[in-house]
Design an enzyme around this catalytic site. Structure first.
Site, PDB file in Angstrom:
ATOM      1  N   TYR A 125       0.820  -1.209   0.000  1.00 35.09           N
ATOM      2  CA  TYR A 125       0.000   0.000   0.000  1.00 35.09           C
ATOM      3  C   TYR A 125       0.855   1.260   0.000  1.00 35.09           C
ATOM      4  CZ  TYR A 125      -4.081  -2.904   1.152  1.00 35.09           C
ATOM      5  OH  TYR A 125      -5.093  -3.847   1.129  1.00 35.09           O
ATOM      6  N   LYS A 174       5.573 -13.784   4.798  1.00 36.46           N
ATOM      7  CA  LYS A 174       5.650 -14.706   3.650  1.00 36.46           C
ATOM      8  C   LYS A 174       7.105 -14.761   3.173  1.00 36.46           C
ATOM      9  CE  LYS A 174       3.541 -17.448   0.665  1.00 36.46           C
ATOM     10  NZ  LYS A 174       2.964 -18.744   1.095  1.00 36.46           N
ATOM     11  N   ASP A 207      -0.469 -17.741   4.966  1.00 35.93           N
ATOM     12  CA  ASP A 207      -1.532 -18.650   4.556  1.00 35.93           C
ATOM     13  C   ASP A 207      -1.859 -19.652   5.666  1.00 35.93           C
ATOM     14  OD1 ASP A 207       1.107 -19.031   3.704  1.00 35.93           O
ATOM     15  OD2 ASP A 207       0.589 -20.615   2.307  1.00 35.93           O
ATOM     16  N   ASP A 231      -4.430  -6.215   6.508  1.00 35.16           N
ATOM     17  CA  ASP A 231      -5.747  -5.830   6.011  1.00 35.16           C
ATOM     18  C   ASP A 231      -6.655  -7.056   5.928  1.00 35.16           C
ATOM     19  OD1 ASP A 231      -7.807  -4.396   4.916  1.00 35.16           O
ATOM     20  OD2 ASP A 231      -6.799  -3.898   3.045  1.00 35.16           O
TER      21      ASP A 231
END
Length: 335
Positions: A125, A174, A207, A231
């Site tokens: 973002y 990640k 995940d 988010d």
């Protein structure tokens, strides 16, 4: 003693009604605030020709504390997200999204108490490098993670855990795939964790975190992560306690903070006295805690808890058949 002045942005759609309900609750509990109202979103666009008028920016800067209703950014018309703009303008680097189970919400879980601490200004973002090729066949965006940004947000998460007496911080990343950006975030998070030996530190790939939140959410206490992951995860957490109507959000910087209902403006029910004001009231509780007015915050939380648990004049999303004004009255009576 000088009265504290709060900037209030009623927002769009259901915003004005849930803001009005929240101000009544703040006044009833004896906060004795002054309020200065400002426009933003579609309301501002119609009145002033811009989504965030200069007067609104000035008021936010002057008062340092803002209570904000949901805003609408026109989609597909080249407008930048208002929320992202405000976060950047005032360097609101930390997004604090707590979720707590309330008895009577008919949520799938009963013992949820999780805080998601989301980095608010970097990552996907950051707004850097958003390009679409001339032929429209290729789009590109850039994720930016800085050591300074990562250290600030992870430190904020651990300090929040320490302040609230929480036992565990989970760093979500990640880094197995995004070795540069997520890798740096994880590296810095490990360094920060060493400063807080009394708090349990764990790591989880994003995940797997999403799966674990659905299967065994009680294992989580404080989650800290980057902007995009935060988010998504914070909305998932809201789903564990009954939806976005039960989830507040705080955007916190060095000397400025904006407290908000995290759901949308719901134009389809605007003006119909149907909206659940709980998210906005919970955001006001966050504001009071930030202002070190925890006694008043706790009184409001206890009132909301009792209204929902006793199903007294609750709104449709909580299984009741009442509207915003009835729900608010039920809270006011308990105060």
């Amino acid at each position: 003693m000088t009265k504290k002045t709060i900037t209030v942005i009623p927002g769009d759609g259901i915003g004005p009604s849930i803001i009005d309900a929240t101000i009544k609750v703040l006044d009833k509990v004896g906060c004795d605030f002054e309020y200065e109202f400002a426009d933003a979103g579609l309301t501002a666009l119609e009145k002033h020709g811009e989504l965030i008028p200069e007067e609104t920016i000035t008021l936010i800067e002057k008062n340092k504390i803002t209570l904000k209703g949901p805003l609408t950014t026109p989609v597909g018309e080249g407008f930048t997200s208002i929320n992202v703009t405000l976060r950047k303008q005032f360097k609101l680097y930390a997004n604090l999204r707590p979720v707590l189970s309330f008895k009577g919400t008919k949520a799938r879980y009963e013992n949820i108490d999780i805080i998601t601490v989301r980095e608010n200004t970097e990552g996907m973002y950051s707004g850097v490098g958003q390009v679409i090729s001339d032929d429209g066949n290729k789009a590109q965006a850039m994720s930016i993670i800085t050591r300074d940004g990562a250290e600030k947000i992870v430190t904020f998460a651990y300090e929040t855990a320490r302040k609230e007496g929480r036992k565990k911080v989970t760093v979500v990343h990640k880094a197995n795939i995004l070795k540069s950006t997520s890798g740096l975030f994880l590296k810095v998070a490990r360094e920060v964790a060493l400063r807080y030996p009394e708090i349990e530190s764990t790591e989880m790939i994003v995940d797997n975190c999403c799966m674990q939140l659905v299967m065994n959410p009680e294992q989580f206490d404080v989650i800290v992560t980057t902007n995009l992951f935060g988010d998504i995860i914070s909305d998932l957490c809201a789903g564990l306690v009954g939806g976005l109507g039960m989830a507040p959000g705080a955007n916190i910087g060095e000397d400025c903070a904006i407290f908000e209902a995290v759901h949308g403006s719901a134009p389809d029910i605007a003006g119909k006295n149907l909206a659940n004001p709980t998210s906005m009231m919970l955001a006001a509780i966050q504001m009071l805690e930030y202002l070190e007015m925890s006694d008043k915050a706790e009184k409001i939380r206890a009132a909301i808890t009792d209204v929902i648990a006793s199903a007294d004049r609750t709104t449709g999303d909580l299984g009741g058949s009442h509207g915003t004004t009835d729900f608010t009255q039920a809270v006011l009576e308990r105060l």
